[in-house]
Design an enzyme around this catalytic site. Structure first.
Site, PDB file in Angstrom:
ATOM      1  N   GLN A 122       0.812  -1.210   0.000  1.00  0.00           N
ATOM      2  CA  GLN A 122       0.000   0.000   0.000  1.00  0.00           C
ATOM      3  C   GLN A 122       0.851   1.267   0.000  1.00  0.00           C
ATOM      4  O   GLN A 122       0.331   2.373   0.175  1.00  0.00           O
ATOM      5  CB  GLN A 122      -0.937  -0.012   1.210  1.00  0.00           C
ATOM      6  CG  GLN A 122      -1.943  -1.139   1.161  1.00  0.00           C
ATOM      7  CD  GLN A 122      -2.775  -1.254   2.439  1.00  0.00           C
ATOM      8  OE1 GLN A 122      -2.589  -0.512   3.400  1.00  0.00           O
ATOM      9  NE2 GLN A 122      -3.708  -2.204   2.446  1.00  0.00           N
ATOM     10  N   HIS A 186      -0.779  -0.029   5.464  1.00  0.00           N
ATOM     11  CA  HIS A 186      -1.311   0.924   6.442  1.00  0.00           C
ATOM     12  C   HIS A 186      -0.357   2.087   6.721  1.00  0.00           C
ATOM     13  O   HIS A 186       0.062   2.322   7.852  1.00  0.00           O
ATOM     14  CB  HIS A 186      -1.666   0.214   7.754  1.00  0.00           C
ATOM     15  CG  HIS A 186      -2.836  -0.697   7.647  1.00  0.00           C
ATOM     16  ND1 HIS A 186      -3.535  -1.147   8.753  1.00  0.00           N
ATOM     17  CD2 HIS A 186      -3.442  -1.268   6.574  1.00  0.00           C
ATOM     18  CE1 HIS A 186      -4.518  -1.950   8.357  1.00  0.00           C
ATOM     19  NE2 HIS A 186      -4.470  -2.040   7.029  1.00  0.00           N
ATOM     20  N   TYR A 303     -10.142 -10.165  10.040  1.00  0.00           N
ATOM     21  CA  TYR A 303     -10.489 -10.720   8.735  1.00  0.00           C
ATOM     22  C   TYR A 303     -10.893 -12.192   8.843  1.00  0.00           C
ATOM     23  O   TYR A 303     -11.612 -12.716   8.000  1.00  0.00           O
ATOM     24  CB  TYR A 303      -9.316 -10.567   7.766  1.00  0.00           C
ATOM     25  CG  TYR A 303      -9.069  -9.117   7.397  1.00  0.00           C
ATOM     26  CD1 TYR A 303     -10.057  -8.357   6.774  1.00  0.00           C
ATOM     27  CD2 TYR A 303      -7.860  -8.508   7.685  1.00  0.00           C
ATOM     28  CE1 TYR A 303      -9.842  -7.033   6.451  1.00  0.00           C
ATOM     29  CE2 TYR A 303      -7.633  -7.182   7.357  1.00  0.00           C
ATOM     30  CZ  TYR A 303      -8.624  -6.449   6.738  1.00  0.00           C
ATOM     31  OH  TYR A 303      -8.404  -5.128   6.421  1.00  0.00           O
TER      32      TYR A 303
END
Length: 409
Positions: A122, A186, A303
């Site tokens: 990310q 993140h 998750y």
């Protein structure tokens, strides 16, 4: 005679009852009309909101006729967008490039001067904003995932857009989050100026179990919103200054992956969007010294479907989100509408939605969400960031490389 009196009394009672039913001056309780939420999927958890309207608020629909068009589809994984004073846009691309795009869709590239990014996972070249005095000093500020010894870190840099617009001059890293970590997720990554000319930046907690607990620690800047000067120094009056062991740049703590920051056009308050895990995406009004709870409290699940830690949603001393989603929409960059092209959008919050593949419109009254709408849900795009141009229209970028213009017909 007795029977006659009984019949007469019964008739009078029936007549009185009949007249009462037909009395149109008597108050009549009408059912309160309610619109269903825009969300039709079941939630991941059975958690209950802390207050009415904290999630799945009633749907609203824009009545003004508006249109959307693709300005360009020639971008590559754009991440941040800033409106320039001349009507063009400065856009970051994840791999480490900056582009300038005209309102007609002409795309140019800034070739040199941008520090190296770690674009894995990310990471990459992330949020961007212009100096409040950009018209005279041409200074640009941006967030990026900086590689280095010990791992990657969310860093904030600044530099001058060259007069020929081919390079960034004098790029300098003014702030680095801590600690460094070898993970690639993140980062948070938004930057925005407040009305006092100070810079707010959002930093993610880097995702893994090894780091996310540090969102609650004041000796680390991951999982935080920080407030710094243009030179990267803590702003005098920051809420944690003077606390033993606390970093002076901290403004709020307990964040997971905050990918959106926006300033309210009336109050000047800073608002923030945050990715939850499986459920629990949040919208927060950032208050100095506030603890937004992650990972101690959350409306999401792991998750795997298991509770996060002890599975609680509230705790004394921790701030509730203004609004949350379950299931997630993955809120990213956002902006408040302050134009007059669509009056019913005035001071509404518009948020790019990644997994939801739409733009969220939230109607906010007295810091409370009172309505939600989903725009461009039919184009199958991951909306990464959105801003308002100097023409009063909204402009949104997508992971697939598009720049959209949204405006009144």
């Amino acid at each position: 005679m007795k029977n006659y009196l009984i019949i007469l009394m019964a008739s009078s009672l029936m007549l009185a009852t009949s007249c009462k039913k037909k009395d149109k001056t008597a108050p009549v309780e009408e059912p309160v009309p309610t619109n269903p939420s825009v969300e039709t999927l079941p939630p991941n958890s059975n958690y209950k909101p802390a207050f009415t309207g904290q999630t799945r608020i009633a749907a609203v629909k824009t009545t003004t006729s508006y249109s959307t068009n693709v300005v360009t589809s020639s971008l590559t994984a754009p991440w941040g967008i800033a409106a320039m004073p001349d009507g063009r846009f400065l856009i970051t691309e994840k791999a480490g490039r900056m582009r300038i795009v005209t309102s007609a869709g002409v795309v140019s590239e800034i070739n040199t001067g941008i520090p190296t990014v770690n674009a894995g996972g990310q990471g990459g070249l992330l949020g961007i904003c212009l100096d409040p005095d950009f018209s005279t000093n041409r200074m640009v500020y941006w967030s990026f995932s900086e590689p280095g010894t010990g791992g990657n870190v969310t860093a904030i840099a600044k530099g001058r857009l060259a007069t020929n617009e081919l390079s960034i001059e004098g790029a300098t890293v003014i702030f680095r989050g801590s600690p460094r970590y070898s993970g690639v997720n993140h980062y948070g990554g938004r930057v925005i100026f407040d009305r006092n000319g100070n810079l707010f930046a959002s930093l993610g907690e880097r995702a893994d179990n090894a780091t996310r607990a540090q969102a609650q620690l004041t000796n680390a800047s991951i999982g935080k919103v920080v407030r710094i000067t243009k030179d990267g120094q803590p702003v005098a009056g920051n809420p944690f200054i003077g606390q033993a062991g606390a970093l002076p740049e901290l403004y709020s703590i307990g964040h997971r992956n905050p990918q959106g920051l926006a300033i309210h056009p009336v109050s000047g308050d800073i608002w923030q969007s945050e990715h939850g895990p499986r459920g629990g995406d949040e919208i927060n009004r950032v208050q100095p010294g506030a603890n937004f709870g992650w990972p101690t409290i959350t409306y999401g699940l792991e998750y795997s479907g298991q509770p996060v830690l002890t599975g609680i949603q509230a705790q004394s001393g921790m701030t509730q989100p203004v609004y949350y989603w379950d299931p997630v929409v993955s809120p990213s960059g956002m902006t408040f509408y302050s134009g007059n092209r669509v009056p019913e959008w005035q001071n509404n919050l518009f948020i790019g939605s990644l997994s939801g593949m739409h733009i969220v419109r939230l109607v906010i009254t007295n810091n409370v969400v009172t309505g939600e709408e989903r725009l461009l849900a039919n184009v199958s795009q991951r909306f990464r960031d959105i801003t308002q141009g100097i023409d009063g229209a909204l402009y949104a970028i997508t992971d697939q490389g598009r720049l959209y213009r949204i405006d009144k017909n």
